[in-house]
Design an enzyme around this catalytic site. Structure first.
Site, short mmCIF file in Angstrom:
data_model
loop_
_atom_site.label_atom_id
_atom_site.label_comp_id
_atom_site.label_asym_id
_atom_site.label_seq_id
_atom_site.Cartn_x
_atom_site.Cartn_y
_atom_site.Cartn_z
N LEU A 111 -48.20 8.50 34.94
CA LEU A 111 -48.52 9.85 35.44
C LEU A 111 -50.01 9.98 35.73
CD1 LEU A 111 -46.57 11.91 32.75
CD2 LEU A 111 -45.94 11.72 35.17
N HIS A 112 -50.34 10.62 36.85
CA HIS A 112 -51.75 10.90 37.14
C HIS A 112 -51.87 12.16 37.98
CE1 HIS A 112 -50.13 8.04 40.11
NE2 HIS A 112 -50.97 8.55 41.00
N TRP A 113 -52.63 13.11 37.44
CA TRP A 113 -52.90 14.37 38.14
C TRP A 113 -54.09 14.17 39.06
CZ3 TRP A 113 -50.32 14.24 33.68
CH2 TRP A 113 -49.39 15.24 33.40
#
Ligand SMILES: [Zn+2]
Length: 153
Positions: A111-113
């Site tokens: 996951l990466h915002w």
């Protein structure tokens, strides 16, 4: 090649480039870290100051995050906005998460915002597929500016 070789040594993460940053294989991109989350500069920035906020743990499953991970990520997202506002004076931001390759995630397993500062007239939309743009600011210069703002903030 050096990067590929070192990433290959990471057991269980399949050579994940984000885990490589956590493990110190990609120095210069780590901006800040808490126990369970960290901030890095995007390797293929849409705009100068494009940051990524990620859990330290290698997971692509948003629902799998603990409440501690949730809160550390949320806190880092806010710190990113503050640091970018301080150093880059953007007119606005895109903050968001792409879940799955079909939604535009280049690395769906971690996951990466995205935190992308925006200026009036920079582009009409984010180049989700093209990815690479010529930028006036070198990545490491951007990192230094933001690292300075991080300490202040
Ligand atoms: Zn990973």
């Amino acid at each position: 090649m050096e990067y590929i070789e070192s990433a290959r040594d990471d057991e269980g993460t399949g050579g994940c480039p984000f885990c490589a940053i956590v493990d110190g294989h990609d120095e210069g991109r780590m901006l800040a870290r808490t126990e369970r989350a960290f901030v890095t500069l995007a390797k293929y920035p849409y705009n100068p100051g494009h940051l990524l906020v990620l859990p330290v743990r290698h997971t692509g499953d948003l629902e799998d995050l603990s409440s501690e991970e949730d809160s550390e990520i949320a806190r880092l997202l806010k710190r990113c906005l503050r640091a970018l506002r301080e150093e880059e004076e953007p007119h606005g931001f895109n903050v968001g998460l792409n879940l799955g390759r079909v939604a535009g995630a280049g690395i769906p397993d971690h996951l990466h915002w995205h935190v992308v500062p925006r200026w009036g007239g920079d582009t009409n939309f984010m180049p989700v597929v093209g990815r690479t743009k010529v930028l006036p600011q070198v990545l490491l210069d951007t990192r230094q500016l933001l690292a300075d703002a991080w300490v202040k903030g």
